[in-house]
Structures are given as C-alpha cells and as structure tokens.
Design a protein around this motif. Sequence first.
Motif, PDB file in Angstrom:
ATOM      1  N   LEU B 191     -10.465 -10.123  -0.902  1.00 36.66           N
ATOM      2  CA  LEU B 191     -11.647  -9.496  -0.293  1.00 36.66           C
ATOM      3  C   LEU B 191     -11.401  -9.195   1.179  1.00 36.66           C
ATOM      4  N   LYS B 192     -10.857 -10.197   1.893  1.00 37.84           N
ATOM      5  CA  LYS B 192     -10.639 -10.004   3.331  1.00 37.84           C
ATOM      6  C   LYS B 192      -9.618  -8.893   3.565  1.00 37.84           C
ATOM      7  N   SER B 193      -8.622  -8.818   2.692  1.00 39.86           N
ATOM      8  CA  SER B 193      -7.623  -7.760   2.883  1.00 39.86           C
ATOM      9  C   SER B 193      -8.265  -6.392   2.662  1.00 39.86           C
ATOM     10  N   ILE B 194      -9.240  -6.313   1.768  1.00 41.30           N
ATOM     11  CA  ILE B 194      -9.933  -5.042   1.544  1.00 41.30           C
ATOM     12  C   ILE B 194     -10.748  -4.672   2.779  1.00 41.30           C
ATOM     13  N   ARG B 195     -11.360  -5.688   3.381  1.00 36.50           N
ATOM     14  CA  ARG B 195     -12.110  -5.452   4.612  1.00 36.50           C
ATOM     15  C   ARG B 195     -11.190  -4.886   5.697  1.00 36.50           C
ATOM     16  N   GLU B 196      -9.983  -5.447   5.788  1.00 40.43           N
ATOM     17  CA  GLU B 196      -9.070  -5.011   6.844  1.00 40.43           C
ATOM     18  C   GLU B 196      -8.521  -3.626   6.564  1.00 40.43           C
ATOM     19  N   ASP B 197      -8.051  -3.407   5.359  1.00 42.25           N
ATOM     20  CA  ASP B 197      -7.490  -2.102   5.026  1.00 42.25           C
ATOM     21  C   ASP B 197      -7.318  -2.010   3.519  1.00 42.25           C
ATOM     22  N   GLU B 198      -8.215  -1.269   2.883  1.00 49.20           N
ATOM     23  CA  GLU B 198      -8.181  -1.300   1.429  1.00 49.20           C
ATOM     24  C   GLU B 198      -6.950  -0.599   0.862  1.00 49.20           C
ATOM     25  N   ASP B 199      -6.377   0.363   1.611  1.00 42.64           N
ATOM     26  CA  ASP B 199      -5.166   1.004   1.108  1.00 42.64           C
ATOM     27  C   ASP B 199      -4.004   0.025   1.079  1.00 42.64           C
ATOM     28  N   ALA B 200      -3.956  -0.866   2.062  1.00 42.04           N
ATOM     29  CA  ALA B 200      -2.895  -1.866   2.072  1.00 42.04           C
ATOM     30  C   ALA B 200      -3.024  -2.752   0.834  1.00 42.04           C
ATOM     31  N   ALA B 201      -4.253  -3.165   0.521  1.00 40.17           N
ATOM     32  CA  ALA B 201      -4.475  -4.009  -0.650  1.00 40.17           C
ATOM     33  C   ALA B 201      -4.062  -3.277  -1.922  1.00 40.17           C
ATOM     34  N   ARG B 202      -4.406  -1.988  -1.982  1.00 43.21           N
ATOM     35  CA  ARG B 202      -4.056  -1.180  -3.136  1.00 43.21           C
ATOM     36  C   ARG B 202      -2.540  -1.093  -3.285  1.00 43.21           C
ATOM     37  N   ALA B 203      -1.867  -0.880  -2.153  1.00 44.05           N
ATOM     38  CA  ALA B 203      -0.408  -0.728  -2.188  1.00 44.05           C
ATOM     39  C   ALA B 203       0.265  -2.015  -2.647  1.00 44.05           C
ATOM     40  N   LEU B 204      -0.463  -3.135  -2.561  1.00 42.13           N
ATOM     41  CA  LEU B 204       0.108  -4.402  -3.009  1.00 42.13           C
ATOM     42  C   LEU B 204      -0.341  -4.741  -4.428  1.00 42.13           C
ATOM     43  N   GLY B 205      -0.922  -3.759  -5.121  1.00 38.60           N
ATOM     44  CA  GLY B 205      -1.244  -3.950  -6.524  1.00 38.60           C
ATOM     45  C   GLY B 205      -2.598  -4.583  -6.795  1.00 38.60           C
ATOM     46  N   LYS B 206      -3.480  -4.576  -5.796  1.00 41.24           N
ATOM     47  CA  LYS B 206      -4.805  -5.165  -6.038  1.00 41.24           C
ATOM     48  C   LYS B 206      -5.758  -4.079  -6.522  1.00 41.24           C
ATOM     49  N   ASN B 207      -6.523  -4.391  -7.548  1.00 41.65           N
ATOM     50  CA  ASN B 207      -7.516  -3.448  -8.067  1.00 41.65           C
ATOM     51  C   ASN B 207      -8.745  -3.488  -7.168  1.00 41.65           C
ATOM     52  N   VAL B 208      -8.656  -2.706  -6.077  1.00 41.96           N
ATOM     53  CA  VAL B 208      -9.665  -2.775  -5.022  1.00 41.96           C
ATOM     54  C   VAL B 208     -11.067  -2.517  -5.546  1.00 41.96           C
ATOM     55  N   PHE B 209     -11.195  -1.532  -6.419  1.00 42.84           N
ATOM     56  CA  PHE B 209     -12.513  -1.175  -6.943  1.00 42.84           C
ATOM     57  C   PHE B 209     -13.166  -2.371  -7.652  1.00 42.84           C
ATOM     58  N   ALA B 210     -12.393  -3.060  -8.470  1.00 41.02           N
ATOM     59  CA  ALA B 210     -12.950  -4.193  -9.215  1.00 41.02           C
ATOM     60  C   ALA B 210     -13.402  -5.306  -8.258  1.00 41.02           C
ATOM     61  N   TYR B 211     -12.576  -5.567  -7.240  1.00 36.74           N
ATOM     62  CA  TYR B 211     -12.963  -6.616  -6.287  1.00 36.74           C
ATOM     63  C   TYR B 211     -14.221  -6.239  -5.513  1.00 36.74           C
ATOM     64  N   LYS B 212     -14.288  -4.957  -5.096  1.00 37.48           N
ATOM     65  CA  LYS B 212     -15.474  -4.530  -4.360  1.00 37.48           C
ATOM     66  C   LYS B 212     -16.705  -4.669  -5.235  1.00 37.48           C
ATOM     67  N   MET B 213     -16.544  -4.333  -6.512  1.00 36.67           N
ATOM     68  CA  MET B 213     -17.677  -4.423  -7.418  1.00 36.67           C
ATOM     69  C   MET B 213     -18.125  -5.873  -7.584  1.00 36.67           C
ATOM     70  N   GLN B 214     -17.142  -6.771  -7.744  1.00 36.28           N
ATOM     71  CA  GLN B 214     -17.498  -8.196  -7.876  1.00 36.28           C
ATOM     72  C   GLN B 214     -18.237  -8.677  -6.631  1.00 36.28           C
ATOM     73  N   ALA B 215     -17.740  -8.256  -5.462  1.00 35.64           N
ATOM     74  CA  ALA B 215     -18.385  -8.681  -4.222  1.00 35.64           C
ATOM     75  C   ALA B 215     -19.787  -8.104  -4.119  1.00 35.64           C
TER      76      ALA B 215
END
Lengths: 341, 328, 440
Positions: B191-215
């Motif tokens: 979550l914190k990495s998405i706050r900082e830069d969601e593209d970075a999180a995406r580039a590391l294989g995190k399903n940003v959309f799903a995490y944002k939805m959970q949050a």
Amino acid sequence: MADRDTTKAPTAGALALADVEPVPGVPKPDPILVVDKVKRSFGGLTAVNVDHLELQRGAITSLIGPNGAGKTTFFNLMTGFDRPDTGTWHFDGHDLANVSAYKVARYGMVRTFQLTKALTRLSVMENMKLGATGQRGERILASLIPGIWKAQEAEIEERAEELLVRFKMDHMRDELGGELSGGQRKLLEMARALMVEPSMVMLDEPMAGVNPALTQSLLEHVKDLPSFDMTVLFVEHDMDVVMDISDWVVVMAQGRIIAEGPPAAVAANEEVIDAYIGKGHGDESRFTPTPLAGAPVSAAVEEVAPPSADEGAEDLADGGADLDGPAEGAGPADEQPGGRA
Amino acid sequence: MDVLITILADGVNSAIGPTAVVFALAAIGLNVHYGYTGLLNFGQVGFMLVGAYGLAITVSIWEQPLWVGVIAGILASTLLALLLGLPTLRLRADYLAISTIAAAEILRFVFRSSPATPFTGGPFGIPSQVGGSGYTQTWNALNPFPQGRYGIGWLTFSHTRLWATIVGWSIVLLVVLVVWLLMRSPWGRVLKSIREDEDAARALGKNVFAYKMQALILGGVLGGMAGMMLAISQAAIAPDQFLPQLTFFAYTVLIMGGAATIWGPVVGSLLFWFLIASVERALIISDVMPSGTIGPTRLAFVGILLVLLMAFRPQGLLGNKREMVLDG
Amino acid sequence: MAASLRVLTSIATLLLATLAMLASLVAPAAAASDPAPTLLAQEGGEQVRGTLNDGEGDPLEGVQLSVTTPDGEAVGDATSGDDGTWAVDLPGPGDYVVTLDTSTLPDGVELRDPERDTLEVSVNTGQQRTLLFPFGEGGQVSSLGQRLTTAAFSGVQFGLIIAIAAIGLSLIFGTTGLVNFAHGELVTFGAIVAWFLNAPSGTGLGVQLIIAGAIAVVITALLGGGIELGLWRPLRRRRTGLIQMLVITIGLSLALRFGMQIVFGGSSRPYFDYTIQQRISIGWLAITPRDLIVSLIAAATLVGVATMLQRTRIGKAMRAVSDNRDLAESSGIDVQRVVLFVWVMGAGLAGFGGVLNGVVENVNYLLGFRLLLLMFAAVILGGLGTAYGAMFGAIVVGLVTEISTVFFSTELKFVWALFVLIIILLVRPQGLLGRKERIG
C-alpha cells in the motif's frame, strides 16, 4: 571518463551473436523477446513503429537513438505501461499483448524508469523487500497473522541484504529512499528490480544524472547481469558506455528500427550518423513543436528534453565527451546526497 | 476560573464523547485511503451515510435485529466502495476525489428525495424506532450499567453515555490494532509503495488495482462503521447530516493527528473535538457574536485550521518531519 | 482479467442506472412530520411563492392561498399583494400542498384549468419554488413540446452560466495541476459582493445592478489574484505537493463559505433590480426578458473569452501552458505570469457567473458550492484542463439538469448531472473533447 577496456574477452552473448547479420529485424539464434509490427501513435505523430525485432537471450542489448526516437515509449509498450495501436510481442513464450504491467513483471520482464522511482518514504530495506514476488504476507487476510509470513520475510530480508552488499549499499539500509542521491537511487532501483528475480531486465537510461564515480560501479553491475542468467535491454545516450558494455546495439529513429548490429558495426553505419546529425541540425523543428501556434502538442513530446540537442551527435563525433543525460525532473534532491549520507 | 473550567469541561466532554468516536473511525478509514495508499477519497461521508442507512433501514423499517443491521451497514459500504472503485481506481488521483464527492452528494440527494421516502424517510430521515426493536433501544438494552450518573467532579456521564463511550472507544482500539497489524505487514508495504509511486509497484509485479480496491473497501467499511455509531448515538438519522463538510472534518482530524501514523486519527479526533467544543463554549460565554453565527464561525474555523495545518505542519502532531520534507 | 473487469464495470453502471430509475418511479409517499435533529448544519430559507395575473397582464390582488403538508397540517397562508405577488415561508424542505381559494378571486376571473386550484410541490433545501396558477384563456395547458422547449432554454441558460464559472476551474487545473475545490466560493463571492453593492442604502450601497455586477467581477478577480500571489505562489515556491495544496483548497473553501454565511446569513435573497417581469411568448417558449438578456450576455462573454484565448498573446500563452507546462516554459513563456493571469481571469469569470446565477435565481451563501459539483461534471465531461471542453461540458450538464425535470422529480435534477459525470468517468475519462492520457 571510463577507461575503455579494448582487450576484454568476448561475452557469451557476443559469441552467440557473432554470426548474425547486422540488418534491422534480423532473426537471433535464441530470442527471448520477439516483437512484430508494434505501432503506437499519439495524435498524428507515430511514436513507435517497429516492424520486427528479436532480442538474444543472455545478451546485453542497448537501444540508442536521438531524443524523441520513441525509446521510452517502446519500453512502456513492451512492459505493459502503454498499449500499442496494433502489433504483437512474445516474451519467453508468453504473448504479452493486452497483458497488465504487473503480470509482465511476474513473467520475469522487469523494468526501471528514466526518472527514478525510489519510493521516497520507504527505507532502502523496505524498497528492496517490496521487490520480492510471491510474498504470502501480501495477501490482506494472511497479513493479519504474522506467523504466516514471518519466516518468508526473514528469507527475503536475507536476500535483500546480500544484494545490498553486492551493490555496496548495505550501510544505508535504514535511510529513506528520498534521502538518497540521484545515483544511489538508480542503484537502489536496479537492485530492487533484481529482487524480482527477473529473466530480463529493461533499464531506461540507468546512467542518466549519475555522477561519474557511481557510473563505473553501475556499469559493472549491468555487465554482471548475464552471469546471473539475465538478459539486459537498456536505453543509453552515452556512446562510450554503449560501446563498452553491449553485445548488440539497436538504433531507433522516428519510431523505427533503422539499424542493429554489434557496437562497432553500428558506430560505422552511415544511416545512424545521419539520424543523430539530422536530429541536431537539419530537422530540429520536427522535435520542437511550437506551442504558440496553437496546435495541440502531442503527448509524445514527453521525450523531448529541454534543448541540449547536440549531445548525440557530439557523442558519435568525438566518442569521448562526458555528457549528462536529460536533466532529471526531480530537482535539487538529485544533485545533493541526502542529509547524512 | 469557573468560566475556564466550564470551557475546558465542555472540551473534554466532547473530546471523549460519541462524536469523537465517530470521527476517529471515519478518520482511521481516511488514513487507510489517503495516509497509507494515497487515495483521495473526498466522499467519506457517503460511506458514513450508507452505513447509517444500512443499519437504520434494516433495523427500523425491516424490523431485523441489530446485528443484521450492522452487517447490512458493512455490506452497503463495501458495495459503495466497489461501485466507486471500479471506474476510478485506474485513473489519476483527482478523478477519484471528484467522483467520491459527487457520489456522496448523489446519495444524499437521492435519500432525501420523495421517491425514496418509503425507505429513507425523505428529508426527515429515520428515527431509531419506527417499528421493531429500534437500533438505539437494542443498543441501550445491552447496557450493563444501572441507571444513574457516573464520574468525578465536573466530568460525569449518564449511564447511556458511559456505555456508548466505553464500547465506542473499545471499537476504536480494536480497529487501531487491526490497522497496525495490516500496515506493518508486507501487505501494508505494498500500500505504501502505491502511495509513493504506483508505477514502481506495478513494475515490481504488484497488482496495484486490487490493492487499491482492498484499501478503498477497508477504509470505506470503517466510514460505514462511523456512520452506524452516529446513528446509534443520536437515535435518529437524516440525510442532511451527511453534508460534504463532514468528510473535510475527518480530513482535518486526520491531518491534525498525523496522516500515515497509527494513532494520528485517534489523537486528532480527541484534539479536534476538544478545540471545537471549547471554542464554541468560549464564544457563547464571551457573547461576542449573535448566537446564529456561532455555527458558521465554527465551520470557518475548521477551514482555517485545515489551511494552516497543511501549509505549516502537514505531518500533524505525530507525523515524522523527516518523511514530510520528502513529500513531492 | 482486464476484460472481465470491464464487464463488471458495465454491470455496475447498469445496476446503478436501474436503481436510480426505479427510485424515481416509486410513487411519492407522505413524509414524516417532525424534522429529525441535525448534527452539524442546517440549510434554510425554503419558500413557495408566485405572481398571480389574470392572463392579460393585470395582477390579481387579494387572492388567498394556503399551504399544508401532504397530511393536511397547516403550514402558512398568504394573500396576493397589489402587484399580484404572494409568498409563504416553509419550515424546511419537503413536500407541500398549495391551495388557491377560488372564492377570493375577482369576478370574471377563473383558473384556466379549474381542476388545478391545488398544486402538490416538493421543495429542495434552500429552494424558493415559484408556482404558477394560470388564469384566462391563454391557450391550452402546456404540452410536452412547450415544457421541453422551456426546459431546454433554461438548460442552455444554466449551462452558459456554469461554463462561465468553470473556465477558471479548468484553466487553473491546466496551468498548475491544481483542482481548486474553493472555486465555488469565488462564484458565491461575486454574487454576494454584487448583492451588497446593489442593496438599498442601510444594508448596502444602492448601486444599480449592472454596475454592481461589474464592480463585483473586478473585486472577485482581485481576490483571485490575491489568493494566487499570497497563497499559491509562496506554496509552490516551497515545493508544496499538489495533494497537499488540494487539501488546502478545501480548507479555503470551508473558511470562505462559512465566512460568507456569517456576513450574509443563511437565507436566500434576490437582487433589487429586474425581479418581477412579465413573460413574453416566442412560439413554444415563454420567457422573461431578464432571462433572455442574461443568456445573451452569457453567450457573448463566452465568445469573448474564446476569442481572447484564440487571438491574444496571453490567451495563446494560457493554452500553451495548459497543454504542456514544461515545453511552454522552455520556449520562453513566463509561466508564473500566465498562472497569475489565469487566476485573475478565472476568478473574475467565476464572480460573473455568480452574479448571473443570482439574477436568475437568488443569492445564497451556498450558491457556488451547489454549482461546484456541476462545474466538475462540466469540466470532466469536456476534458480536464481545456477551456473549450469546459464550455461544451457545461451546456450538456445544464441541459441534462433542466430537461430531466420534464420527466423526473425536480429534487433529483442535480443527481442526473452528477450521474452523467460518473458515466463519463466510466467510458471516456479523458472527457468528450480531451486527449487520451496515458494512465495505468
């Protein structure tokens, strides 16, 4: 800048590519990435139009070209950060058309960014640990019970620690990402990408904005990657660096692949020299749209850096100029190391 | 001196009262959204509204037991989060901001409209007991304290208020514990990495959309719980209680205490309601303005507070200055 | 995954749409009688009112009207004055029944439709609902065509006003990236300053409305420039984050809105000129000269702004900075100056929109805040950051708002406009005229 080691032993990648003819779109013996007819335009401007391209597994390939040639857009397309209008591409057997960026990363193709994305308010160690895939504690319910993920977390931390030592960053494991200098951020971003355990690393201008002392260290790390079974594709402006470390060079101009081949062959290629000179002199207006004319400026201009237009040409001409990459947008934080490095 | 004590007593009473519980919960929800994930939810009041109405309609109109109402409130806020998140979580942050505030207003308009009156009571809302056992009545029936007043000196509570205060703050503590567990885990790190830069999180294989939805769902459900607390403590709800400024109160609470800190929203709520109530009492006592203008003065004061906090102490009381200077 | 999400999204949209439809089909029921206690704020000033005339332009005096709740509880009575006007203050928003006592009508005057001596109305928060009791021959009861025409005209008029107010919002976003949640308060500010200038001496200065409006626009423009110089420029210099600044606009909006409530009070008040006018009929359209002139002025203003953006140096610079700030800066445009200009112009236009809206409806401290969400809808509909998009989006929002009242309850008219906003976010987030942004 760097001493050119002209007597280096040929790498495995270079050996594998020794018999490949240096023409655009040539097939490779063991390609990891195969691109077909990928096209992307913004408004009326075609940013990327790649007919066919193959990248050799285990080799270091560099992607060069003048500003606005479409290199970053090409990176974005390959890694799922942008969608092409048409075209297909396969990575290690996976069809990547319409695959989300995060899945591309999970397939083993991991990228870095031209403007570094060190996560400012996370510590260096947290940055690293984030890179690990398949973490049990990253599922919301499991995360509530530390017992489920503590052991794995310890393993990940150990691996991160090793990488930090390898990148000589272990002494700053508790610094915040935002407190690092520009060069340290580049290092961190590369190390973090390796935490994913990728089979291919795509580096977008890894040397841009990095001070000369760190450049050498970064280069060594890039050169090392094939020995860890990784393929490398990187965008670079500095021809010195390109000549030094690549096994193969691909040249883009105006969105197309205009040449590819071993470094020496490409450096001698007339068309390549034209592309660089043409960019700097005869054809400048095309890359510097005049907003006052009122025409909508295409999103593709994002690659147009403030006009230090001649850098590519000079690079090719004297082969040794020490030039900065395009200025990083992040400002002062990149110039000075964090408060207490 | 007596005057000062009256002012302080009002402040303290308000700081530990049910309203502070409501805003602590709402602000913890916003902390999950904005503080940890960087989601700009400007419609937290919409989640409070659906939570409160989910409870009230289920218990008062459909005459179900209280616990069914609580589940309905949680489901309603989850549904709202899904409806809002699906279209907007892929877009830039300001789109979420605008559509959440719009959705909250849509809900308020629809709930107060005459076509919706059979379910929502229209502009007059739903009192606790229409039919059935009543949500506040059921709640009070669970109260183990015998009737009377409890407390020391000027700080005394009726038995119902004591019950509400104890249960309310216990829920807040429980929620704080859950949020703490989540945010120290790898899940929280994503979550914190998405706050900082969601593209970075995406580039590391995190399903940003799903995490944002959970949050979004988690924070929204906390907003819904805040709404349910509001309904129970007031024994009635009406749509015009859910005005957009409630969201901004919750933001002020959060930023005052310190966004992205575990205790920030709780401390912020205590302090905020202490300040609001003491300032109001002081204004009434000093008699410097006609009573009709005290309400708006209080609200304008919140606005100025928010501006000053954001400009001069964005890290709040508990935040880390070292982190804040890095905020781009 | 992506495809299934898309499907889910469309299902969600459909569900939401169906729910809204169902909600508006359910028959209205009686409202509960006691207003519930409210926690934090109450809006006020609800009223029903109207002007009675005999169908040939002469006012009807001394006619009695009574207002009750749907349950029959009396709310208030009124008798029409010598200019035919009457008004009844209401205790709050809700449904009411207004009955005209036909026995008090002068001889020879009859309701056009004798059945319609009783009207059921629903009144929104803060609304002054004007009711029409038609007398005399005057033609048949308004047809669907007439109602549509009238609604379409009000829609265009409302849209033009939103457009004027929203240009600044869009340009500020375009040039600075800031979503200004305090923009609605600039609108209110213009309307309220004009009211105080226009109010007769004692309360105000008694300046004629047109001059008062012009002065109010200038003062609002200065306020906009002051906010930019005194707040945003220093904050940008300190490299304050955009999100942080966005939260600051919210604080600013609360402070301004309720500051104005302290000064102006909670009720709605009209200006003192051009209040009572006869409608003139043009084909299906019945319209007061005031509304016609407001629309013409608004349209002329928009043409003026468009010309200015298209032709003048500063206008071109504004568009250039909106388009690509870095590029504009590197080609020698003084971005700071352009941003200041955008704030002055945007605030001035917002104030002007406020004055126009105050003329058509009433002045209230919530006037701008109510428009804010519609402005967002307009700006997003047209494409964030583009001036022409905002104009186009505003007309669409205005039309949707007003035409919905022909088919659905008036209470829900803003809901439809906001609903359009959410649909647009679903299917075309870059707006109808916007360029596709690279996202996710």
